[in-house]
Scaffold this motif. Structure first.
Motif, PDB file in Angstrom:
ATOM      1  N   ILE A   1     -60.974  49.891  65.910  1.00 55.31           N
ATOM      2  CA  ILE A   1     -61.501  48.856  65.011  1.00 55.31           C
ATOM      3  C   ILE A   1     -61.125  47.468  65.515  1.00 55.31           C
ATOM      4  O   ILE A   1     -61.955  46.557  65.545  1.00 55.31           O
ATOM      5  CB  ILE A   1     -60.969  49.063  63.586  1.00 55.31           C
ATOM      6  N   ILE A   2     -59.868  47.300  65.912  1.00 56.41           N
ATOM      7  CA  ILE A   2     -59.407  46.013  66.427  1.00 56.41           C
ATOM      8  C   ILE A   2     -60.221  45.602  67.656  1.00 56.41           C
ATOM      9  O   ILE A   2     -60.610  44.436  67.815  1.00 56.41           O
ATOM     10  CB  ILE A   2     -57.904  46.082  66.773  1.00 56.41           C
ATOM     11  N   GLU A   3     -60.509  46.569  68.518  1.00 57.58           N
ATOM     12  CA  GLU A   3     -61.267  46.289  69.734  1.00 57.58           C
ATOM     13  C   GLU A   3     -62.691  45.860  69.409  1.00 57.58           C
ATOM     14  O   GLU A   3     -63.219  44.900  69.989  1.00 57.58           O
ATOM     15  CB  GLU A   3     -61.279  47.553  70.608  1.00 57.58           C
ATOM     16  N   LEU A   4     -63.335  46.563  68.469  1.00 56.83           N
ATOM     17  CA  LEU A   4     -64.705  46.219  68.085  1.00 56.83           C
ATOM     18  C   LEU A   4     -64.775  44.828  67.464  1.00 56.83           C
ATOM     19  O   LEU A   4     -65.672  44.039  67.763  1.00 56.83           O
ATOM     20  CB  LEU A   4     -65.247  47.262  67.096  1.00 56.83           C
ATOM     21  N   ILE A   5     -63.817  44.525  66.597  1.00 61.96           N
ATOM     22  CA  ILE A   5     -63.806  43.217  65.938  1.00 61.96           C
ATOM     23  C   ILE A   5     -63.563  42.104  66.954  1.00 61.96           C
ATOM     24  O   ILE A   5     -64.175  41.025  66.879  1.00 61.96           O
ATOM     25  CB  ILE A   5     -62.748  43.184  64.823  1.00 61.96           C
ATOM     26  N   ALA A   6     -62.683  42.345  67.911  1.00 61.12           N
ATOM     27  CA  ALA A   6     -62.405  41.345  68.945  1.00 61.12           C
ATOM     28  C   ALA A   6     -63.659  41.056  69.763  1.00 61.12           C
ATOM     29  O   ALA A   6     -63.953  39.893  70.095  1.00 61.12           O
ATOM     30  CB  ALA A   6     -61.275  41.828  69.854  1.00 61.12           C
TER      31      ALA A   6
ATOM     32  N   ALA B   1     -81.047  36.422  63.578  1.00 57.38           N
ATOM     33  CA  ALA B   1     -81.689  37.725  63.398  1.00 57.38           C
ATOM     34  C   ALA B   1     -81.101  38.741  64.375  1.00 57.38           C
ATOM     35  O   ALA B   1     -80.833  39.893  64.022  1.00 57.38           O
ATOM     36  CB  ALA B   1     -83.198  37.594  63.596  1.00 57.38           C
ATOM     37  N   MET B   2     -80.882  38.309  65.620  1.00 61.52           N
ATOM     38  CA  MET B   2     -80.294  39.179  66.634  1.00 61.52           C
ATOM     39  C   MET B   2     -78.864  39.548  66.255  1.00 61.52           C
ATOM     40  O   MET B   2     -78.463  40.720  66.329  1.00 61.52           O
ATOM     41  CB  MET B   2     -80.320  38.467  67.985  1.00 61.52           C
ATOM     42  N   ILE B   3     -78.086  38.563  65.823  1.00 64.67           N
ATOM     43  CA  ILE B   3     -76.695  38.812  65.451  1.00 64.67           C
ATOM     44  C   ILE B   3     -76.618  39.712  64.227  1.00 64.67           C
ATOM     45  O   ILE B   3     -75.782  40.623  64.147  1.00 64.67           O
ATOM     46  CB  ILE B   3     -75.965  37.474  65.203  1.00 64.67           C
ATOM     47  N   GLY B   4     -77.521  39.488  63.259  1.00 66.57           N
ATOM     48  CA  GLY B   4     -77.537  40.329  62.068  1.00 66.57           C
ATOM     49  C   GLY B   4     -77.845  41.780  62.400  1.00 66.57           C
ATOM     50  O   GLY B   4     -77.252  42.706  61.834  1.00 66.57           O
ATOM     51  N   ARG B   5     -78.757  41.973  63.322  1.00 64.85           N
ATOM     52  CA  ARG B   5     -79.110  43.335  63.739  1.00 64.85           C
ATOM     53  C   ARG B   5     -77.926  44.034  64.391  1.00 64.85           C
ATOM     54  O   ARG B   5     -77.634  45.195  64.101  1.00 64.85           O
ATOM     55  CB  ARG B   5     -80.286  43.255  64.713  1.00 64.85           C
ATOM     56  N   LEU B   6     -77.212  43.311  65.252  1.00 61.08           N
ATOM     57  CA  LEU B   6     -76.062  43.913  65.922  1.00 61.08           C
ATOM     58  C   LEU B   6     -74.922  44.140  64.937  1.00 61.08           C
ATOM     59  O   LEU B   6     -74.176  45.121  65.054  1.00 61.08           O
ATOM     60  CB  LEU B   6     -75.601  43.012  67.063  1.00 61.08           C
ATOM     61  N   THR B   7     -74.798  43.261  63.953  1.00 64.18           N
ATOM     62  CA  THR B   7     -73.746  43.406  62.948  1.00 64.18           C
ATOM     63  C   THR B   7     -73.897  44.714  62.184  1.00 64.18           C
ATOM     64  O   THR B   7     -72.913  45.417  61.924  1.00 64.18           O
ATOM     65  CB  THR B   7     -73.770  42.225  61.958  1.00 64.18           C
ATOM     66  N   ALA B   8     -75.127  45.044  61.816  1.00 66.58           N
ATOM     67  CA  ALA B   8     -75.379  46.297  61.091  1.00 66.58           C
ATOM     68  C   ALA B   8     -74.921  47.495  61.915  1.00 66.58           C
ATOM     69  O   ALA B   8     -74.318  48.443  61.397  1.00 66.58           O
ATOM     70  CB  ALA B   8     -76.855  46.411  60.749  1.00 66.58           C
ATOM     71  N   SER B   9     -75.187  47.446  63.228  1.00 69.88           N
ATOM     72  CA  SER B   9     -74.774  48.530  64.106  1.00 69.88           C
ATOM     73  C   SER B   9     -73.251  48.582  64.231  1.00 69.88           C
ATOM     74  O   SER B   9     -72.641  49.658  64.205  1.00 69.88           O
ATOM     75  CB  SER B   9     -75.412  48.343  65.489  1.00 69.88           C
ATOM     76  N   LEU B  10     -72.606  47.400  64.326  1.00 61.50           N
ATOM     77  CA  LEU B  10     -71.148  47.349  64.440  1.00 61.50           C
ATOM     78  C   LEU B  10     -70.472  47.860  63.177  1.00 61.50           C
ATOM     79  O   LEU B  10     -69.443  48.542  63.240  1.00 61.50           O
ATOM     80  CB  LEU B  10     -70.697  45.917  64.720  1.00 61.50           C
ATOM     81  N   LEU B  11     -71.031  47.545  62.015  1.00 55.33           N
ATOM     82  CA  LEU B  11     -70.451  48.014  60.759  1.00 55.33           C
ATOM     83  C   LEU B  11     -70.470  49.538  60.699  1.00 55.33           C
ATOM     84  O   LEU B  11     -69.542  50.167  60.190  1.00 55.33           O
ATOM     85  CB  LEU B  11     -71.217  47.422  59.573  1.00 55.33           C
ATOM     86  N   HIS B  12     -71.536  50.126  61.224  1.00 54.60           N
ATOM     87  CA  HIS B  12     -71.606  51.587  61.276  1.00 54.60           C
ATOM     88  C   HIS B  12     -70.541  52.134  62.217  1.00 54.60           C
ATOM     89  O   HIS B  12     -69.881  53.132  61.919  1.00 54.60           O
ATOM     90  CB  HIS B  12     -72.995  52.029  61.740  1.00 54.60           C
ATOM     91  N   ASP B  13     -70.356  51.459  63.358  1.00 54.27           N
ATOM     92  CA  ASP B  13     -69.325  51.878  64.313  1.00 54.27           C
ATOM     93  C   ASP B  13     -67.931  51.793  63.700  1.00 54.27           C
ATOM     94  O   ASP B  13     -67.074  52.647  63.943  1.00 54.27           O
ATOM     95  CB  ASP B  13     -69.377  50.992  65.563  1.00 54.27           C
TER      96      ASP B  13
END
Length: 221
Positions: free
Chosen positions: A68-73, A17-29
């Motif tokens: 993008i590369i930095e965020l994914i890393a 649940a925590m990872i999913g929440r952060l994923t949504a924020s990262l996708l926006h970034d």
């Protein structure tokens, strides 16, 4: 078959649940630099004969793709924790990476995170992604509580102790002691590394504190 979840299953659900929440924020970034790349390429096509403008658009595209590369890393380090090996970790570096990962999420909650990191911390023997999750869980939990009060400041501190490192979350947003914060994911991971968590309140400063203490010697238990 019983429909009740085991303790381990419940903790695992809390992690996802925590990872999913952060994923949504990262996708926006990630979406923002993608849009910038698309725009720069469109402009470059319109100015193919203008070398100076073309160079500007291409540089912009490279810069945004690097973001993008930095965020994914950073996300990969967090999400692939079970595939990583133990290493001596620089806690200050880990906390910097967490702040970068959670920047958008904290901004949406109107939370201002202030890193107050001590120099010369001894390294901690741990798995980077797993330990990151331990700190991320209280960070997101406290940001939710602060957001409910309209936002405010949250300090994240590191301090060297005898044979241990202490990481503290401190906020004066609340004029009263917080009820005990549930730390399912955090406690599970920290205890695995031989550490512990402690919550307290400094009445003279209206300061709520959450301390995470990790030993720096030996290996994980």
């Amino acid at each position: 078959m019983s429909s009740l979840l085991s303790d381990d299953e419940f903790k695992q659900m809390a992690r996802w649940a925590m990872i999913g929440r952060l994923t949504a924020s990262l996708l926006h970034d990630i979406n923002n630099p993608i849009q910038a790349i698309r725009g720069s390429l469109s402009l470059a096509l319109e100015d193919l004969n203008n070398a100076e403008a073309l160079q500007l658009y291409l540089d912009l595209g490279i810069h945004e793709s690097d973001r993008i590369i930095e965020l994914i890393a950073r996300a990969r380090c967090l999400y692939s924790s079970y595939g990583q090996t133990y290493a001596y970790l620089n806690i200050n570096y880990l906390l910097h990476e967490l702040k970068a990962l959670a920047t958008k999420e904290l901004a949406n909650k109107h939370v201002q995170l202030d890193l107050q990191l001590a120099e010369g911390l001894p390294p901690v023997w741990a798995v980077f992604g797993e330990l990151s999750q331990a700190f991320l869980y209280p960070l997101l939990t406290l940001s939710d509580l602060i957001s409910e009060c309209g936002g405010g400041g949250l300090a994240l501190r590191s301090v060297a102790m005898p044979e241990a490192v202490k990481v503290s979350f401190a906020t004066a947003v609340f004029p009263h002691p917080l009820p005990k914060i549930p730390l399912l994911v955090c406690d599970d991971i920290i205890h695995h590394y031989g550490g512990y968590t402690h919550q307290s309140y400094q009445a003279d400063r209206s300061l709520n504190l959450l301390d995470i203490i990790l030993p720096v010697s030996t290996t994980a238990k």
